[in-house]
Structures are given as C-alpha cells and as structure tokens.
Enzyme design. Structure first.
Site, short mmCIF file in Angstrom:
data_model
loop_
_atom_site.label_atom_id
_atom_site.label_comp_id
_atom_site.label_asym_id
_atom_site.label_seq_id
_atom_site.Cartn_x
_atom_site.Cartn_y
_atom_site.Cartn_z
N ASP A 66 0.91 -1.15 -0.01
CA ASP A 66 0.04 0.01 -0.02
C ASP A 66 0.92 1.07 0.02
O ASP A 66 1.56 1.42 0.81
CB ASP A 66 -0.80 -0.16 1.31
CG ASP A 66 -1.85 1.12 1.37
OD1 ASP A 66 -1.57 2.06 0.58
OD2 ASP A 66 -2.79 1.15 2.17
N ASN A 93 3.14 3.49 -10.52
CA ASN A 93 1.89 3.49 -11.26
C ASN A 93 0.57 3.72 -10.39
O ASN A 93 -0.40 4.30 -11.00
CB ASN A 93 1.58 2.23 -12.11
CG ASN A 93 0.47 2.13 -12.53
OD1 ASN A 93 0.04 2.66 -13.63
ND2 ASN A 93 -0.25 1.37 -11.98
N ALA A 159 -7.55 18.01 -6.88
CA ALA A 159 -6.70 17.31 -5.99
C ALA A 159 -5.67 16.44 -6.96
O ALA A 159 -4.51 16.31 -6.70
CB ALA A 159 -7.18 16.38 -5.06
N TYR A 160 -6.21 15.75 -7.85
CA TYR A 160 -5.44 15.11 -8.68
C TYR A 160 -4.50 15.53 -9.62
O TYR A 160 -3.24 15.34 -9.82
CB TYR A 160 -6.50 14.34 -9.84
CG TYR A 160 -5.70 13.40 -10.86
CD1 TYR A 160 -5.57 11.70 -10.48
CD2 TYR A 160 -5.72 13.59 -12.19
CE1 TYR A 160 -5.22 11.01 -11.24
CE2 TYR A 160 -4.97 12.87 -13.07
CZ TYR A 160 -4.69 11.28 -12.62
OH TYR A 160 -4.29 10.70 -13.61
N VAL A 192 -6.92 6.27 -21.11
CA VAL A 192 -6.85 4.84 -21.40
C VAL A 192 -8.04 3.94 -20.68
O VAL A 192 -8.76 4.50 -19.37
CB VAL A 192 -5.60 4.45 -20.59
CG1 VAL A 192 -5.47 2.73 -20.74
CG2 VAL A 192 -4.41 5.02 -21.18
N ARG A 193 -8.63 3.06 -21.29
CA ARG A 193 -9.68 2.43 -20.87
C ARG A 193 -9.27 1.34 -19.80
O ARG A 193 -8.95 0.47 -19.95
CB ARG A 193 -10.06 1.39 -22.13
CG ARG A 193 -11.03 1.75 -22.96
CD ARG A 193 -11.95 1.09 -23.92
NE ARG A 193 -10.75 -0.01 -24.77
CZ ARG A 193 -10.23 0.78 -25.76
NH1 ARG A 193 -10.27 1.95 -26.43
NH2 ARG A 193 -9.34 -0.13 -26.48
N THR A 194 -9.77 1.96 -18.62
CA THR A 194 -9.43 1.19 -17.42
C THR A 194 -10.57 1.46 -16.45
O THR A 194 -11.46 2.26 -16.66
CB THR A 194 -7.95 1.57 -16.70
OG1 THR A 194 -8.18 3.04 -16.34
CG2 THR A 194 -6.72 1.36 -17.45
P1 NAP Z 1 -7.10 1.80 -12.21
O1 NAP Z 1 -7.23 0.86 -13.46
O2 NAP Z 1 -7.90 2.50 -11.38
O3 NAP Z 1 -5.72 1.15 -11.75
C1 NAP Z 1 -5.19 1.84 -10.46
C2 NAP Z 1 -4.33 1.20 -9.52
O4 NAP Z 1 -3.90 1.56 -8.67
C3 NAP Z 1 -5.23 -0.18 -9.08
O5 NAP Z 1 -4.38 -1.24 -9.15
C4 NAP Z 1 -5.32 0.35 -7.68
O6 NAP Z 1 -5.52 -0.95 -6.59
C5 NAP Z 1 -4.00 0.86 -7.40
N1 NAP Z 1 -3.78 1.79 -5.96
C6 NAP Z 1 -4.83 2.70 -5.65
N2 NAP Z 1 -4.19 3.05 -4.48
C7 NAP Z 1 -3.25 2.44 -4.12
C8 NAP Z 1 -2.56 2.30 -2.97
N3 NAP Z 1 -2.51 3.17 -1.67
N4 NAP Z 1 -1.39 1.57 -2.86
C9 NAP Z 1 -1.13 0.50 -4.00
N5 NAP Z 1 -1.96 0.58 -5.04
C10 NAP Z 1 -3.06 1.45 -5.11
O7 NAP Z 1 -6.16 3.08 -13.02
P2 NAP Z 1 -5.09 3.02 -14.37
O8 NAP Z 1 -5.86 3.75 -15.30
O9 NAP Z 1 -4.55 1.76 -14.68
O10 NAP Z 1 -4.12 4.27 -13.68
C11 NAP Z 1 -2.76 3.90 -13.75
C12 NAP Z 1 -2.09 5.15 -13.52
O11 NAP Z 1 -2.06 5.93 -14.77
C13 NAP Z 1 -2.53 6.15 -12.36
O12 NAP Z 1 -1.31 6.77 -11.65
C14 NAP Z 1 -3.28 7.33 -13.24
O13 NAP Z 1 -3.36 8.47 -12.74
C15 NAP Z 1 -2.60 7.08 -14.54
N6 NAP Z 1 -3.25 7.74 -15.56
C16 NAP Z 1 -4.45 7.02 -16.29
C17 NAP Z 1 -5.33 7.71 -17.31
C18 NAP Z 1 -6.21 6.92 -17.73
O14 NAP Z 1 -7.02 7.50 -18.59
N7 NAP Z 1 -6.68 5.76 -17.28
C19 NAP Z 1 -4.49 8.86 -17.75
C20 NAP Z 1 -3.63 9.58 -17.24
C21 NAP Z 1 -2.81 8.92 -16.17
P3 NAP Z 1 -6.84 -1.06 -5.74
O15 NAP Z 1 -7.55 -1.88 -6.61
O16 NAP Z 1 -6.42 -1.48 -4.35
O17 NAP Z 1 -7.46 0.30 -5.76
#
Ligand code: NAP
Length: 236
Positions: A66, A93, A159-160, A192-194
């Site tokens: 964490d 990440n 905040a983000y 990104v599609r997440t």
């Molecule tokens: P996501 O699918 O929501 O995945 C986020 C990951 O971070 C999950 O595995 C989550 O685990 C983990 N996480 C959150 N809080 C945590 C903590 N305290 N300790 C450890 N793990 C933690 O999001 P994503 O789209 O893959 O995003 C990955 C990165 O890309 C992020 O930094 C995001 O800001 C960046 N990003 C994404 C986009 C986009 O369009 N998707 C755009 C720009 C930047 P839990 O299941 O435990 O919550």
C-alpha cells in the site's frame, strides 16, 4: 513465487499492478524477459493478477504494497534484498482519481490523493533508488498525467491535478540527483480504458503501457528528467 523463494536476479517493481495500466506494464516488461514484482494493496487482487501473468509463462513475484503506508516500501525493499532480488526498474503507477474542484474537495480526500499519487512515489523512490545509485543502474518511471502539466493547463479534478504536478516536480528533482546510468522520467499514458479512465477512453491498456515500458527499458544514452507521451517530450 513469494518474496522468500526468489533467487538472485534483477527485477522490475510496479505499484498498483493488480489491474489496468500497471498490470499491462507488468505483462509487457515480463514479455521482455524481466522478472516482475507485482504489487498492490489488495492481497487477493495481487495474487489473481500474478497468477494470470504466470499462466502466460512470465516470471512473477507478488508482494503487498500500500503506497500510502510510510515504511511499507522500505520494508519490502529490505525483504526483496534479503531474498536476493535486485530491483533496478521501478514504475510508480498506483493512483486514484476522485472528482472535485479545489474548494469542494474534502480534506480527507485531498490527503488521500496526495498520499497515493505523490507521497507514494516519494516512499518507493527513497526505498529503491539508493540500491540503484549504488549499482550504477536504474530506471524510475513516474506515471503522471497531462492533467499535472502546467503547459497543458493543469486541467482535471483539483487534487488529482495538483498531485500529478507534484509528481512531475519529484521527477525533475530526483533526475537531478541521479548518478551513473540511473534515469528518472515521467509519462502521461494518454486517456486509457481502465477502471479509472472508463469504457469511453480511446486507448487500450496495451497502448497506455507502451511509453512506460519504453522508459523503463531505456538504453544508456536515453533521456533523464523528461516528461513523455507517445515517446515524445511534453511540457511540464
Ligand atoms: P486503475 O485501473 O484504477 O488502477 C489503479 C491501480 O492503483 C489499482 O491497481 C489500484 O489498486 C492501485 N492503487 C490505488 N491506491 C493504491 C495504494 N494506496 N497502494 C497501492 N496501489 C494502489 O487506473 P489506471 O488507469 O490503470 O491508472 C494507472 C495510472 O495511470 C495512475 O497513476 C493514473 O493516474 C495514470 N493515468 C491514467 C489515465 C487513464 O486514462 N486511465 C490517464 C492518465 C494517467 P486498488 O484495486 O487496491 O485500488
């Protein structure tokens, strides 16, 4: 494979790797022959993610992390070192994305975002970079966002956006402290599609992971202290 069973070899550690972009980064790094340390805060999700990667024939170590917990990254670094695992690639990440303007965002939410998106990377860098500097090799990739870019207007939830601007500042600072063949860069993966990006996003996780993996595997002559999207520099 748990931490205690790992034999001596270099590895890449990815935070928030249970799903989304982090999981895909693990897959792409694993396919390039790196041993991958899949980390996350939810044990069941981490185990399932690691199992999925092992089914693809990839070499995976799983570990709970964490990133908000001060001391957790340092403990994991000690544990991995004792098991003979040398982490020389670190991908910060893990991230969260709560909505809200600066004036509306509750204090606790603000704290949670800064602790996850910014301080989390501070703790992991402090835990894993000293060994990289000592070894003279390392790649740190901070997964940021265009929303953290002054040049792109600091858009997005307050905040983000501020947490990612701070992550960018951390990147510049750490890059200036890097020696030898240690590089610290930031990346915007695009929309990104997440779970975070939603189903309407244009990019697949595979595409979102590409520039992260490129930075994680930069050759000796590659950039240090840059901010990239699609392998091109973007403004801080
Ligand atoms: P996501 O699918 O929501 O995945 C986020 C990951 O971070 C999950 O595995 C989550 O685990 C983990 N996480 C959150 N809080 C945590 C903590 N305290 N300790 C450890 N793990 C933690 O999001 P994503 O789209 O893959 O995003 C990955 C990165 O890309 C992020 O930094 C995001 O800001 C960046 N990003 C994404 C986009 C986009 O369009 N998707 C755009 C720009 C930047 P839990 O299941 O435990 O919550």
């Amino acid at each position: 494979m748990g931490v205690e069973e790992a034999a001596v070899r270099r590895a890449a550690l990815v935070t928030g790797a249970s799903r989304g972009i982090g999981f895909e980064v693990c897959r792409q790094l694993g396919r390039r022959g790196l041993r991958v340390v899949v980390t996350g805060r939810d044990g069941t999700a981490v185990t399932e993610a690691a199992a999925g990667l092992r089914l693809e024939g990839l070499e995976v170590i799983e570990a709970l992390l964490d990133v908000r917990r001060e001391g957790a990254a340092a403990s994991l670094a000690t544990e991995l070192r004792a098991a003979g695992v040398r982490v020389d690639v670190l991908v910060n990440n893990a991230g969260i994305y709560p909505p809200g303007t600066l004036l509306e965002t509750p204090a606790e939410t603000f704290r949670e975002v800064m602790e996850t998106n910014f301080m989390g990377a501070v703790w992991t860098c402090r835990a894993f970079m000293p060994a990289m500097l000592e070894a003279g090799y390392g790649r740190v990739v901070n997964v940021s966002s265009g929303y953290g870019s002054f040049g792109e207007g600091l858009e997005g939830p307050a905040a983000y956006s501020l947490s990612k601007a701070a992550l960018n500042a951390l990147t510049v600072k750490l890059a200036s402290e890097a020696r030898g063949d240690v590089k610290v860069n930031a990346v915007c993966p695009g929309w990104v599609r997440t779970r975070m990006g939603g189903s309407g996003a244009r990019r697949s996780a595979q595409k979102g992971a590409e520039t992260i993996v490129w930075l994680a595997t930069l050759p000796a002559g590659g950039r240090n202290g840059g901010f990239f999207r699609d392998r091109r520099c973007i403004p801080w």
